[in-house]
Design an enzyme around this catalytic site. Structure first.
Site, PDB file in Angstrom:
ATOM      1  N   PRO A 114     -42.677   0.658   5.287  1.00 19.95           N
ATOM      2  CG  PRO A 114     -43.882  -0.559   3.667  1.00 19.95           C
ATOM      3  CD  PRO A 114     -42.890   0.570   3.825  1.00 19.95           C
ATOM      4  CE  LYS A 115     -36.821  -0.147   5.831  1.00 20.64           C
ATOM      5  NZ  LYS A 115     -35.351  -0.015   5.915  1.00 20.64           N
ATOM      6  CB  THR A 116     -42.900  -5.939   9.837  1.00 22.95           C
ATOM      7  OG1 THR A 116     -43.201  -6.694  11.011  1.00 22.95           O
ATOM      8  CG2 THR A 116     -43.131  -6.794   8.609  1.00 22.95           C
TER       9      THR A 116
END
Length: 240
Positions: A114-116
Site C-alpha cells: 500500500p505505497k504512497t
C-alpha cells in the site's frame, strides 16, 4: 507496435522503463521498528477479513534502503499490524510512505504493497537513532530510539523481518484480493534494541495517528541484506 510486443512489456508507459522485471535485492537495508499498543476498535476498523487481531499492536517502521538494484537508494515509512490468518501469524501491511516513484509503482503494480508518497528520514542524532516522516511540508511522525543500546539476538531480529505479510491488491472492477508474501533470503548484519518514543500527528493524507500510541512496547534497529519474494493471492474478495 504489435499485440505480441505489447504483451512483453510490464509497465506503463510502454516505452519508458520504470522498474526491472526481476526480484529486487537490497544491500544494507536499515530498519527502525517501534512496536506500540493502540486502540483495539481503531485496529478492527482497518484490518480486513479474513485476517484476525489477537492483540492491539502496531509496528511503526522506517527503512533506509542503502543500495537497491533497479531503484537506487530511498527511504520508506509505514505501519504494519500483527494479525492471524487461520493458524498462521503474520503482519498486515496497513500504510507505506516513500520518496521513490519507481519503488512506489513497483510495489503497487507487482505486489500488494500500500505505497504512497512521503518523505521519511533515518539518522543518528546525539546518542539517538531518529526516524521521521513528512507529508509535504508537514511532520506527521517522529520516532527516537537510544542508538545501538543493547545487542539484539540475530535470530530474533531475523524472525521480526521474515514473518509472513499480507496486503490488499485492488484493480477496480477486476481484482480485489488478499495477497501474501514472505522474505526468506536474508542476512542480518547487525541488530540492537533499546528504549524508544513515538509521536504521531494527525494528517488527512497520512493518517498514521488514526492508530494512536497508547504505550511503546519494544523497539529494534536492524541492518540486513535481503531479496523480496513475490506475492500470491490467498483470498478473493470478488468470489461468491
Amino acid at each position: 507496435m504489435r499485440a505480441e510486443e505489447v504483451r512483453r512489456h510490464i509497465t506503463t508507459p510502454l516505452t519508458t522503463p520504470v522498474y526491472p522485471a526481476r526480484a529486487t535485492r537490497f544491500t544494507d537495508r536499515e530498519y527502525l521498528n517501534v512496536v506500540y499498543r493502540t486502540d483495539p476498535e481503531a485496529l478492527r476498523a482497518v484490518v480486513p477479513e479474513p485476517l484476525e487481531i489477537d492483540e492491539p499492536l502496531v509496528r511503526f517502521e522506517i527503512m533506509k534502503m542503502g543500495d537497491v538494484e533497479g531503484y537506487g537508494p530511498y527511504l520508506e515509512c509505514g505501519q504494519v499490524i500483527p494479525v492471524r490468518h487461520g493458524a498462521e501469524h503474520g503482519e498486515y501491511l496497513h500504510a507505506m510512505h516513500l520518496d521513490n516513484f519507481a519503488a512506489t509503482a513497483g510495489g503497487r503494480e507487482l505486489s500488494a504493497y500500500p505505497k504512497t508518497i512521503g518523505t521519511p528520514a533515518l539518522f543518528p542524532d546525539n546518542g539517538a537513532l531518529v526516524g521521521t516522516l513528512d507529508y509535504g511540508t508537514q511532520r506527521v511522525a517522529t520516532a527516537t530510539m537510544a542508538y545501538k543500546w543493547e545487542p539484539l539476538d540475530l535470530d530474533e531480529a531475523r524472525a521480526q523481518i521474515t514473518v509472513p505479510t499480507y496486503g490488499v491488491k485492488i484493480i477496480p472492477g477486476r481484482v480485489c484480493e488478499l495477497a501474501r508474501t514472505q522474505i526468506t533470503d536474508i542476512t542480518v548484519k547487525g541488530a540492537w534494541t533499546g528504549p524508544a518514543r513515538l509521536t504521531l500527528v494527525p494528517h488527512v493524507m497520512a493518517p498514521l495517528a488514526d492508530l494512536p500510541v497508547r504505550e511503546v512496547v519494544s523497539a529494534s534497529h536492524i541492518i540486513t541484506d535481503l531479496t523480496l519474494a513475490p506475492s500470491v493471492a490467498v483470498h478473493d474478495y470478488l468470489a461468491r
